[in-house]
Design a protein around this motif. Structure first.
Motif, PDB file in Angstrom:
ATOM      1  N   THR A 227       0.837  -1.211   0.000  1.00  0.00           N
ATOM      2  CA  THR A 227       0.000   0.000   0.000  1.00  0.00           C
ATOM      3  C   THR A 227       0.872   1.261   0.000  1.00  0.00           C
ATOM      4  O   THR A 227       0.650   2.180   0.799  1.00  0.00           O
ATOM      5  CB  THR A 227      -0.925  -0.022   1.217  1.00  0.00           C
ATOM      6  N   HIS A 242       3.853   3.229   5.685  1.00  0.00           N
ATOM      7  CA  HIS A 242       3.541   1.800   5.604  1.00  0.00           C
ATOM      8  C   HIS A 242       4.780   0.946   5.368  1.00  0.00           C
ATOM      9  O   HIS A 242       4.709  -0.274   5.491  1.00  0.00           O
ATOM     10  CB  HIS A 242       2.543   1.526   4.471  1.00  0.00           C
ATOM     11  N   LYS A 245       5.947  -1.036   8.408  1.00  0.00           N
ATOM     12  CA  LYS A 245       4.878  -1.943   8.812  1.00  0.00           C
ATOM     13  C   LYS A 245       4.878  -3.187   7.923  1.00  0.00           C
ATOM     14  O   LYS A 245       4.799  -4.322   8.402  1.00  0.00           O
ATOM     15  CB  LYS A 245       3.515  -1.249   8.726  1.00  0.00           C
ATOM     16  N   ILE A 246       4.983  -2.960   6.605  1.00  0.00           N
ATOM     17  CA  ILE A 246       5.005  -4.074   5.655  1.00  0.00           C
ATOM     18  C   ILE A 246       6.268  -4.910   5.849  1.00  0.00           C
ATOM     19  O   ILE A 246       6.218  -6.141   5.930  1.00  0.00           O
ATOM     20  CB  ILE A 246       4.915  -3.544   4.210  1.00  0.00           C
ATOM     21  N   PHE A 283      -2.349  -2.706   5.024  1.00  0.00           N
ATOM     22  CA  PHE A 283      -2.104  -1.726   6.076  1.00  0.00           C
ATOM     23  C   PHE A 283      -2.821  -0.406   5.820  1.00  0.00           C
ATOM     24  O   PHE A 283      -2.961   0.404   6.725  1.00  0.00           O
ATOM     25  CB  PHE A 283      -0.600  -1.501   6.235  1.00  0.00           C
ATOM     26  N   GLU A 284      -3.272  -0.196   4.601  1.00  0.00           N
ATOM     27  CA  GLU A 284      -4.055   1.008   4.331  1.00  0.00           C
ATOM     28  C   GLU A 284      -5.394   0.917   5.033  1.00  0.00           C
ATOM     29  O   GLU A 284      -5.908   1.891   5.573  1.00  0.00           O
ATOM     30  CB  GLU A 284      -4.247   1.178   2.825  1.00  0.00           C
ATOM     31  N   ASP A 286      -5.575  -1.053   7.521  1.00  0.00           N
ATOM     32  CA  ASP A 286      -5.140  -1.433   8.858  1.00  0.00           C
ATOM     33  C   ASP A 286      -5.843  -2.703   9.314  1.00  0.00           C
ATOM     34  O   ASP A 286      -6.406  -2.800  10.398  1.00  0.00           O
ATOM     35  CB  ASP A 286      -5.400  -0.310   9.852  1.00  0.00           C
TER      36      ASP A 286
END
Length: 291
Positions: A227, A242, A245-246, A283-284, A286
Motif C-alpha cells: 500500500t 507503511h 509496517k510491511i 495496512f491502508e 489497517d
C-alpha cells in the motif's frame, strides 16, 4: 477469470529413499491481474522456483493447472519469458545479437531493419547503448543481467518471470538495476511474477507479495498488499508510513515460519487448514482479512 491463474497446483518429487513421494507444495492457488507485479517470498526449499518453472512450462505439475489469458499452459512458450539467476547469455554472441535472437524468434515476419530498431530501443532502456557489440565475457555481472532483462522485455511477453534475477549482483549494482526494472515496467506494464529472498526488493517492486510457508507441503499463507503509491524510488520509499509496517510483518512471518515444532508445523502459525484461502494483509485498511 484472472489474466494468470495458478489453480490448485501441487508438486511431488520422488522421496530420496525411493519409496513414495515428497510434497513440495500443495494446493497453491494464485490469481494475477494483467499488468500486475507479484512477488513470492519464502525460505529456501519451499518450492518458489519450482512454482515459477511450472508457470514457465519448464516443469510439470503433479496436480492442478495454470491458465494464461483464458488458455491452459501445456509447455514453454514465447508468451512467458524467464530471467534466471544465471545470466543465460550466448557467450559467442554480442549484446545486440543475444537480444535480436529472441526478437527474431518472437517476430519471424519482421525485416532486419525493424528487428534492429526494436533491439536498440531495449538496449537503450537498460542503459547499454554503446555496448551493443560487446560479448558477455567483456561485461560485468550487472551488465549481463541488463542484457537478460532487455531480451525478456523485448519480445513483449504476456508474463515476465523473474527467478531471483539480482541474486548474483553486488548490492550497489542491484539497486541501480532495480530502478531500471521499475522504469522498464512503467514503460511496458508487463505482467510480472517474481521470486526473491530480498524483502526490500519485493516491497520496492511489487503490487502484492505472497508469503510461502516452509516445506514439505508448503502453501501460500498470506498475501501482503503493498500500500505504497507508485512511482517508487529506493531513496524515498522508506519515508512512507507503511514501509516498515510491511517490512516488519514480512520479516516476522519468515522468522516465525523458520521455527518448526517437533511435528514439523510452524510454531506460532495461525494453524489454518491446508487448502484454506490465504490471509490478505492491507495496512491502508489497517486490517488482516480473508480473501
Amino acid at each position: 477469470m484472472a489474466f494468470l491463474e495458478v489453480d490448485h497446483v501441487s508438486k511431488y518429487f520422488p522421496s530420496p529413499s525411493g519409496i513414495g513421494q515428497v510434497c513440495i507444495f500443495k494446493d497453491v492457488t494464485i490469481r494475477v491481474e494483467k499488468g500486475e507485479f507479484v512477488t513470492v517470498i519464502g525460505h529456501s526449499g519451499c518450492g518458489k522456483s519450482t512454482l515459477l518453472n511450472i508457470i514457465a512450462g519448464l516443469e510439470p505439475m503433479t496436480e492442478g493447472g495454470v491458465i494464461l489469458n483464458g488458455k491452459e499452459i501445456s509447455g514453454p512458450g514465447l508468451d512467458r519469458m524467464v530471467v534466471f539467476q544465471s545470466f543465460a547469455l550466448m557467450p559467442w554472441m554480442t549484446v545486440f545479437d543475444n537480444i535480436a535472437l529472441a526478437v527474431r524468434s518472437a517476430y519471424p515476419e519482421w525485416d532486419r531493419g525493424r528487428v534492429a530498431a526494436h533491439v536498440r530501443k531495449y538496449v537503450a532502456l537498460v542503459g547499454l547503448t554503446g555496448a551493443e557489440n560487446k560479448k558477455p565475457a567483456a561485461l560485468s555481472g550487472g551488465m549481463k543481467q541488463r542484457v537478460g532483462l532487455a531480451r525478456a522485455f523485448s519480445i513483449e511477453p504476456k508474463v515476465l518471470l523473474l527467478d531471483e534475477p539480482f541474486a548474483q549482483i553486488d548490492a550497489l549494482t542491484r539497486g541501480v538495476i532495480q530502478e531500471e526494472l521499475i522504469q522498464m515496467w512503467n514503460a511496458t506494464r508487463n505482467t510480472v511474477f517474481m521470486v526473491t529472498h530480498d524483502v526490500d526488493e519485493a516491497i520496492l517492486l511489487s503490487d502484492r507479495i505472497m508469503l510461502m510457508t516452509n516445506g514439505p507441503a508448503s502453501r501460500i499463507a498470506e498475501i501482503v498488499d503493498v500500500t505504497i503509491p507508485r512511482p517508487r524510488a529506493r531513496s524515498t520509499i522508506i519515508e512512507h508510513p507503511h514501509y516498515y509496517k510491511i517490512r516488519n510483518h514480512i520479516i516476522h512471518f519468515l522468522v516465525r515460519h523458520a521455527a518448526r515444532g517437533p511435528d514439523g508445523r510452524e510454531e506460532g502459525s495461525l494453524d489454518r487448514a491446508a487448502g484454506a484461502e490465504p490471509l490478505v494483509v492491507n495496512f491502508e485498511k489497517d486490517s488482516l482479512v480473508l480473501r
